[in-house]
Design a protein around this motif. Structure first.
Motif, mmCIF file in Angstrom:
data_model
loop_
_atom_site.group_PDB
_atom_site.id
_atom_site.type_symbol
_atom_site.label_atom_id
_atom_site.label_comp_id
_atom_site.label_asym_id
_atom_site.label_seq_id
_atom_site.Cartn_x
_atom_site.Cartn_y
_atom_site.Cartn_z
ATOM 1 N N THR A 82 19.200 -4.815 0.523
ATOM 2 C CA THR A 82 17.980 -5.370 -0.047
ATOM 3 C C THR A 82 18.093 -6.886 -0.103
ATOM 4 O OG1 THR A 82 17.642 -3.366 -1.362
ATOM 5 C CG2 THR A 82 16.463 -5.348 -2.052
ATOM 6 N N VAL A 83 17.149 -7.564 0.527
ATOM 7 C CA VAL A 83 17.186 -9.029 0.572
ATOM 8 C C VAL A 83 16.628 -9.589 -0.731
ATOM 9 C CG1 VAL A 83 16.424 -11.102 1.774
ATOM 10 C CG2 VAL A 83 16.990 -9.035 3.079
ATOM 11 N N SER A 84 17.475 -10.286 -1.460
ATOM 12 C CA SER A 84 17.077 -10.933 -2.695
ATOM 13 C C SER A 84 17.115 -12.443 -2.473
ATOM 14 C CB SER A 84 17.991 -10.509 -3.848
ATOM 15 O OG SER A 84 17.585 -11.094 -5.067
ATOM 16 N N ASN A 95 15.880 -3.700 3.638
ATOM 17 C CA ASN A 95 14.680 -4.021 2.868
ATOM 18 C C ASN A 95 14.494 -5.534 2.883
ATOM 19 O OD1 ASN A 95 14.038 -1.353 2.135
ATOM 20 N ND2 ASN A 95 15.470 -1.399 0.424
ATOM 21 N N ASN A 96 13.934 -6.016 3.976
ATOM 22 C CA ASN A 96 13.896 -7.454 4.251
ATOM 23 C C ASN A 96 12.549 -8.110 3.955
ATOM 24 O OD1 ASN A 96 14.613 -10.012 6.025
ATOM 25 N ND2 ASN A 96 12.717 -9.171 6.854
ATOM 26 N N ALA A 97 11.446 -7.406 4.191
ATOM 27 C CA ALA A 97 10.128 -8.029 4.099
ATOM 28 C C ALA A 97 9.898 -8.608 2.704
ATOM 29 C CB ALA A 97 9.036 -7.008 4.419
ATOM 30 N N GLY A 98 9.217 -9.730 2.662
ATOM 31 C CA GLY A 98 8.920 -10.320 1.361
ATOM 32 C C GLY A 98 7.820 -11.358 1.455
ATOM 33 N N ASP A 114 0.872 -1.185 0.000
ATOM 34 C CA ASP A 114 0.000 0.000 0.000
ATOM 35 C C ASP A 114 0.908 1.233 0.000
ATOM 36 O OD1 ASP A 114 -1.745 2.066 0.447
ATOM 37 O OD2 ASP A 114 -2.634 1.221 2.260
ATOM 38 N N LEU A 115 1.015 1.909 -1.144
ATOM 39 C CA LEU A 115 1.934 3.040 -1.244
ATOM 40 C C LEU A 115 1.573 4.174 -0.301
ATOM 41 C CD1 LEU A 115 2.609 3.182 -5.098
ATOM 42 C CD2 LEU A 115 4.122 2.334 -3.296
ATOM 43 N N ALA A 116 0.292 4.312 0.034
ATOM 44 C CA ALA A 116 -0.100 5.336 1.005
ATOM 45 C C ALA A 116 0.499 5.013 2.371
ATOM 46 C CB ALA A 116 -1.619 5.426 1.102
ATOM 47 N N SER A 117 0.518 3.735 2.730
ATOM 48 C CA SER A 117 1.124 3.308 3.989
ATOM 49 C C SER A 117 2.632 3.554 3.979
ATOM 50 C CB SER A 117 0.842 1.827 4.240
ATOM 51 O OG SER A 117 1.541 1.358 5.381
ATOM 52 N N VAL A 118 3.269 3.298 2.840
ATOM 53 C CA VAL A 118 4.712 3.543 2.718
ATOM 54 C C VAL A 118 5.024 5.018 2.934
ATOM 55 C CG1 VAL A 118 6.703 3.442 1.170
ATOM 56 C CG2 VAL A 118 5.040 1.567 1.178
ATOM 57 N N ARG A 119 4.216 5.875 2.337
ATOM 58 C CA ARG A 119 4.436 7.317 2.483
ATOM 59 C C ARG A 119 4.180 7.768 3.926
ATOM 60 N NH1 ARG A 119 5.137 10.261 -2.072
ATOM 61 N NH2 ARG A 119 4.822 9.185 -4.064
ATOM 62 N N ASN A 169 7.539 -6.881 -2.882
ATOM 63 C CA ASN A 169 8.970 -7.143 -2.751
ATOM 64 C C ASN A 169 9.836 -6.078 -3.413
ATOM 65 O OD1 ASN A 169 7.950 -9.445 -1.596
ATOM 66 N ND2 ASN A 169 8.707 -10.848 -3.154
ATOM 67 N N HIS A 170 9.362 -5.552 -4.553
ATOM 68 C CA HIS A 170 10.163 -4.533 -5.246
ATOM 69 C C HIS A 170 9.602 -3.118 -5.111
ATOM 70 C CE1 HIS A 170 12.360 -2.159 -8.071
ATOM 71 N NE2 HIS A 170 11.273 -1.986 -8.821
ATOM 72 N N LEU A 171 8.382 -2.888 -5.616
ATOM 73 C CA LEU A 171 7.889 -1.513 -5.683
ATOM 74 C C LEU A 171 7.746 -0.880 -4.306
ATOM 75 C CD1 LEU A 171 5.209 -1.792 -8.514
ATOM 76 C CD2 LEU A 171 7.464 -0.699 -8.641
ATOM 77 N N GLY A 172 7.275 -1.629 -3.322
ATOM 78 C CA GLY A 172 7.156 -1.081 -1.974
ATOM 79 C C GLY A 172 8.492 -0.649 -1.416
ATOM 80 N N HIS A 173 9.510 -1.496 -1.614
ATOM 81 C CA HIS A 173 10.843 -1.152 -1.106
ATOM 82 C C HIS A 173 11.495 -0.055 -1.935
ATOM 83 C CE1 HIS A 173 10.980 -5.161 1.145
ATOM 84 N NE2 HIS A 173 11.133 -4.210 2.043
ATOM 85 N N PHE A 174 11.236 -0.039 -3.243
ATOM 86 C CA PHE A 174 11.739 1.049 -4.086
ATOM 87 C C PHE A 174 11.219 2.391 -3.567
ATOM 88 C CE2 PHE A 174 11.250 4.014 -7.609
ATOM 89 C CZ PHE A 174 12.453 3.914 -8.295
ATOM 90 N N ALA A 175 9.903 2.453 -3.338
ATOM 91 C CA ALA A 175 9.304 3.699 -2.851
ATOM 92 C C ALA A 175 9.829 4.068 -1.474
ATOM 93 C CB ALA A 175 7.773 3.557 -2.818
ATOM 94 N N LEU A 176 9.931 3.089 -0.590
ATOM 95 C CA LEU A 176 10.418 3.363 0.760
ATOM 96 C C LEU A 176 11.835 3.922 0.729
ATOM 97 C CD1 LEU A 176 10.086 3.138 3.854
ATOM 98 C CD2 LEU A 176 10.988 0.805 3.671
ATOM 99 N N THR A 177 12.702 3.297 -0.059
ATOM 100 C CA THR A 177 14.090 3.753 -0.138
ATOM 101 C C THR A 177 14.170 5.174 -0.682
ATOM 102 O OG1 THR A 177 14.807 1.461 -0.524
ATOM 103 C CG2 THR A 177 16.390 3.209 -1.034
ATOM 104 N N GLY A 178 13.398 5.447 -1.720
ATOM 105 C CA GLY A 178 13.425 6.790 -2.296
ATOM 106 C C GLY A 178 12.915 7.852 -1.345
ATOM 107 N N LEU A 179 11.868 7.532 -0.604
ATOM 108 C CA LEU A 179 11.316 8.499 0.349
ATOM 109 C C LEU A 179 12.259 8.757 1.515
ATOM 110 C CD1 LEU A 179 7.646 7.189 0.344
ATOM 111 C CD2 LEU A 179 8.427 9.392 -0.569
ATOM 112 N N LEU A 180 13.056 7.744 1.876
ATOM 113 C CA LEU A 180 13.997 7.903 2.983
ATOM 114 C C LEU A 180 15.385 8.356 2.517
ATOM 115 C CD1 LEU A 180 13.185 4.731 5.154
ATOM 116 C CD2 LEU A 180 12.392 7.088 5.481
#
Length: 294
Positions: free
Chosen positions: A143-145, A95-98, A76-81, A118-129
């Motif tokens: 980032t956990v792959s 970035n561990n959750a998956g 949920d991108l709103a939650s990430v923001r 796994n990707h877009l949520g962590h991408f957004a989180l990293t960019g916002l932080l």
């Protein structure tokens, strides 16, 4: 060569670490060891009950530790923001959750769930932080792959996997995206002249809830390594002075070589641009600036 253990971790007093999915799996021992070595730890998870229980466990194991829960739903991108807006500082972002190996579902924003989480949520989180990370000397993003990234292939014309879905290939695709993101983040951070280190980890075959064995679930711990052991690559990537940006740490903390697809700079740039379009998070601080022509 002696196998690395968390006992080798440096003192992390004064550092703040955010661990997504730190309520279970390898995220919990990751957060625990970071707290044990002095870091202030933010347990970022969807469930307040499970996240609070993880914080309670950390405080029992490490009396006096700095540990707190914060709600984060990566689907949920709103939650990430909302989560990112509540962060005041961060030195280590794990970035561990998956999620993985599930029937096709979608995030609240309409993305295929494994890719979206796994990707877009962590991408957004990293960019916002990112502004907070760049303000801290020695900041790292881990980032956990997974070695499962070798099963993945990104079809940019069908990111929703609407023309055919396999839970295994979808998981592999999300883990491939994790590595493409990690490497592109390192290239952009380095090109911008920052000291940010972007690295990735592969925990190995680990007894976590991502593996579903049905009635045979109790046998998981017999055949797979513990979550504590699975956390070692992430902890090594997050804290070892020997880590260099762009490295992929595997079991026993050995440096792995990502697949040829994961090393494609063309695909990484395309994924980066698509991810910006889908999430609205732009990474302005490390954006490529075209050189002006005379």
């Amino acid at each position: 060569m002696t196998t690395w253990t968390p006992a080798s971790m440096p003192d992390l007093t004064g550092k703040t670490a955010i661990v997504t999915g730190a309520n279970s799996g390898i995220g919990l021992p990751t957060a625990l060891e970071l707290a044990r070595h002095g870091a202030r730890v933010v347990v970022a998870a969807r469930s307040a009950g499970k996240g609070g229980a993880a914080v309670d466990l950390i405080l029992r194991e490490v009396p006096g530790a700095q540990a707190e829960y914060a709600h984060l739903d990566l689907a949920d991108l709103a939650s990430v923001r909302e989560f990112a807006a509540g962060v005041d500082r961060v030195d280590l972002l794990i970035n561990n959750a998956g999620i993985g190996l599930i029937p096709r579902q979608e995030t609240k924003d309409g993305f295929e769930l494994q890719f979206g989480t796994n990707h877009l949520g962590h991408f957004a989180l990293t960019g916002l932080l990112l502004p907070l990370l760049l303000a801290r000397p020695g900041a790292r993003v881990v980032t956990v792959s997974s070695v499962a990234h070798t099963m993945g292939k990104i079809d940019f014309d069908d990111l929703g996997l609407e023309r055919g879905y396999s839970r295994f290939s979808a998981y592999g695709r999300s883990k491939l995206a994790n590595l493409l993101f990690m490497l592109e983040l390192q290239r952009r951070a380095q090109r911008a002249g920052t000291g940010l280190i972007s690295a990735a980890s592969h925990p190995g075959t680990t007894a976590t809830n991502i593996v579903k064995l049905g009635p045979l679930q109790p046998l998981l711990g017999v055949f797979f390594q513990s979550a504590e052991a699975g956390a070692h690559p992430s902890l090594y990537a997050a804290t070892s002075p020997d880590i260099r940006g762009g490295e992929f740490v595997g079991p026993k903390c050995k440096i792995l070589t990502p697949s040829e697809r994961a090393r494609s700079e063309e695909d990484a740039r395309r994924l980066w641009d698509v991810s910006i379009e889908l999430t609205g998070v732009r990474f302005e601080e490390i954006a490529y600036r075209p050189t002006s022509q005379p």
